[in-house]
Design an enzyme around this catalytic site. Structure first.
Site, PDB file in Angstrom:
ATOM      1  N   ASP A   1     -15.377   2.273   6.646  1.00 30.28           N
ATOM      2  CA  ASP A   1     -14.379   3.552   6.772  1.00 30.28           C
ATOM      3  C   ASP A   1     -15.081   4.327   5.332  1.00 30.28           C
ATOM      4  OD1 ASP A   1     -11.483   4.686   6.585  1.00 30.28           O
ATOM      5  OD2 ASP A   1     -11.714   3.709   3.823  1.00 30.28           O
TER       6      ASP A   1
ATOM      7  N   HIS B   1       0.974  -0.932  -0.050  1.00 26.37           N
ATOM      8  CA  HIS B   1      -0.151  -0.180   0.199  1.00 26.37           C
ATOM      9  C   HIS B   1       1.554   1.420   0.359  1.00 26.37           C
ATOM     10  CE1 HIS B   1      -3.548   2.249   0.937  1.00 26.37           C
ATOM     11  NE2 HIS B   1      -2.394   3.417   1.511  1.00 26.37           N
TER      12      HIS B   1
ATOM     13  N   ARG C   1     -14.818  13.087   8.296  1.00 28.25           N
ATOM     14  CA  ARG C   1     -13.962  13.142   8.680  1.00 28.25           C
ATOM     15  C   ARG C   1     -13.235  14.746   7.594  1.00 28.25           C
ATOM     16  NH1 ARG C   1     -10.009   8.609   8.546  1.00 28.25           N
ATOM     17  NH2 ARG C   1      -8.180  10.273   8.697  1.00 28.25           N
TER      18      ARG C   1
ATOM     19  N   LYS D   1      -8.398  -2.074   5.557  1.00 24.55           N
ATOM     20  CA  LYS D   1      -8.553  -2.485   4.085  1.00 24.55           C
ATOM     21  C   LYS D   1      -7.998  -3.676   4.159  1.00 24.55           C
ATOM     22  CE  LYS D   1      -8.996   1.789   2.473  1.00 24.55           C
ATOM     23  NZ  LYS D   1      -9.162   3.033   3.575  1.00 24.55           N
TER      24      LYS D   1
ATOM     25  N   SER E   1      -8.219   3.805   9.074  1.00 23.42           N
ATOM     26  CA  SER E   1      -8.779   3.672   7.180  1.00 23.42           C
ATOM     27  C   SER E   1      -7.570   2.595   6.535  1.00 23.42           C
ATOM     28  CB  SER E   1      -8.746   5.384   6.872  1.00 23.42           C
ATOM     29  OG  SER E   1      -9.053   5.509   5.734  1.00 23.42           O
TER      30      SER E   1
END
Length: 440
Positions: free
Chosen positions: A160, A81, A167, A186, A182
């Site tokens: 999320d 990621h 947010r 995932k 967050s």
């Protein structure tokens, strides 16, 4: 329990219990908790933060709010990621390298966010390429090619989606525990055995300083460990665009060129991609960092990784001929070239402004309804630290619409900092890999 009591506890910086956190996430997803109360709790978290245990509990509660996938590939599943950058096409290089080394990479990616590009948007520049594969076909592609990249399903981590939207509207985005939960919710929901986090640092990243990036990286690695996953974070430089291309089809082309071995050995794109791939191999138990880097380099230089990319494109409905024929991507209708107005050293390229310019050219979305222009973007001729002569071309802007292009080009000239003395090393980190935080 009531949300009023929970808000009060966090307002006074008291720790929330696991049960309280799970109750809040479940209630908000069901619609039992109104936005104004959830906003108050998010602001209290923003001011007083969360402990490691609270952050892990929030992450797990969010992950379990929807589908929890377990890819049945028959081997070790690794994921990577990126926290978002300008010109960041590393997934398109690291995933085929890892696959060529025997690690499965079932990757679910997102679209562009703000000034940063998204892997899904890039891949959709390939004619016919599908990112919305049914899960069974997605896993079949992973098992055959070693990796596949698809867009996230609507049933994955719905908490999320709801919390992030709130947010974004209440100025509570910049909280390390909330960013961590967050991202990691995932990653955990997609079922990866090993997780490698590319945490970008600098002008073109969401984390502008090394200290901010370290805090986020350490928080995410701790959550990964608490969830029983092998996890590491690589802090990488994003004070200048990564590679020469910023856009969609042109970034795919640069990734292909890198897999063909046509990128210089000392280029930041090659080094960062190999380091991330090596970390994925380490989490899979293929060896230590040095051994895995050598394995990754061999997979790249031998062409094995390129063939994995070719196969993946074909399995996901794309035209594999793009590997050898870049004209299949289509060509931008309009182009503006940027030339140096003086001689000297290129001591800086404003990275975030580059991303925003690419966005305005059509490579990203100014609104949710905006269409992506696959051919739009920026190609640089010069890199930071190089000497330039007056009149030399610095970059080219490309787009399919001429509307406002001259103004965009004129403003873009300001991203280049050309000075008499070479000060590039003073302005930027001396290393592309700033730090590696290991959780395995």
């Amino acid at each position: 329990m009531t949300l009023y009591e929970i808000i009060t506890k966090k307002k006074h910086n008291a720790e929330l219990s696991t049960e309280e956190i799970e109750w809040v996430v479940a209630g908000f997803c069901r619609g039992d908790i109104p936005d104004y109360q959830m906003s108050a709790l998010l602001m209290a978290i923003c001011f007083n933060s969360l402990s490691d245990r609270e952050t892990a509990d929030l992450t797990m509660a969010m992950a379990y709010s929807g589908d929890m996938l377990k890819p049945e590939t028959g081997g070790f599943n690794a994921d990577k990621h990126s926290t978002g950058g300008v010109g960041d096409k590393t997934t398109l290089i690291t995933a085929p390298i890892a696959a060529a080394c025997g690690v499965f990479v079932p990757k679910m990616s997102g679209r562009g966010l703000g000034h940063t590009g998204g892997t899904i948007d890039k891949l959709e520049a390939i004619p016919g390429f599908r990112t919305d594969l049914p899960y069974e076909k997605f896993i079949a592609a992973v098992k055959k090619a070693g990796f596949a990249v698809a867009s996230q399903t609507g049933s994955l981590v719905p908490a999320d989606k709801k919390i992030y939207a709130l947010r974004n509207a209440t100025a509570t985005v910049d909280s390390i525990p909330l960013i961590c939960s967050s991202i990691m919710s995932k990653k955990l929901a997609t079922g990866a055995d090993g997780i490698v986090l590319d945490v970008k640092v600098g002008d073109g990243a969401f984390m502008k300083t090394t200290s901010e990036a370290e805090k986020l990286a350490e928080a995410m690695v701790r959550v990964g460990q608490l969830a029983g996953r092998k996890c590491s974070a690589v802090l990488t430089d994003m004070s200048k665009p990564l590679g020469k291309a910023v856009g969609n089809s042109i970034e795919i082309i640069e990734a292909i060129e890198t897999l063909k071995g046509n990128t210089p050995k000392d280029s930041p794109l090659r080094e960062i991609s190999l380091t991330l791939a090596a970390e994925m191999l380490v989490t899979a138990g293929k060896g230590d960092s040095e051994q895995c880097f050598a394995m990754a380099e061999k997979a790249l230089d031998s062409g094995a990784a390129l063939e994995r990319l070719r196969l993946m494109i074909e399995l996901q409905g794309g035209d594999p001929r793009v590997i050898d024929d870049y004209s299949l991507f289509g060509k931008a209708r309009f182009r503006r070239e940027i030339f140096a107005d003086r001689s000297g050293f290129l001591n800086g390229i404003a990275c975030e402004q580059t991303g925003l310019t690419s966005l305005r050219l059509g490579a990203g979305r100014l609104t949710k309804e905006s269409d992506i222009d696959p051919s739009a973007g920026i190609v640089f001729d010069k890199a930071v630290g190089e000497r330039v002569c007056k009149g030399e071309r610095l970059a080219a802007l490309m787009t399919s619409t001429e509307n406002g292009l001259d103004d965009i080009a004129e403003e873009f000239k300001g991203v280049f900092r050309i000075e008499e003395e070479n000060r590039a090393q003073e302005n930027f980190p001396k290393k592309n890999i700033i730090k590696i935080i290991k959780g395995y």
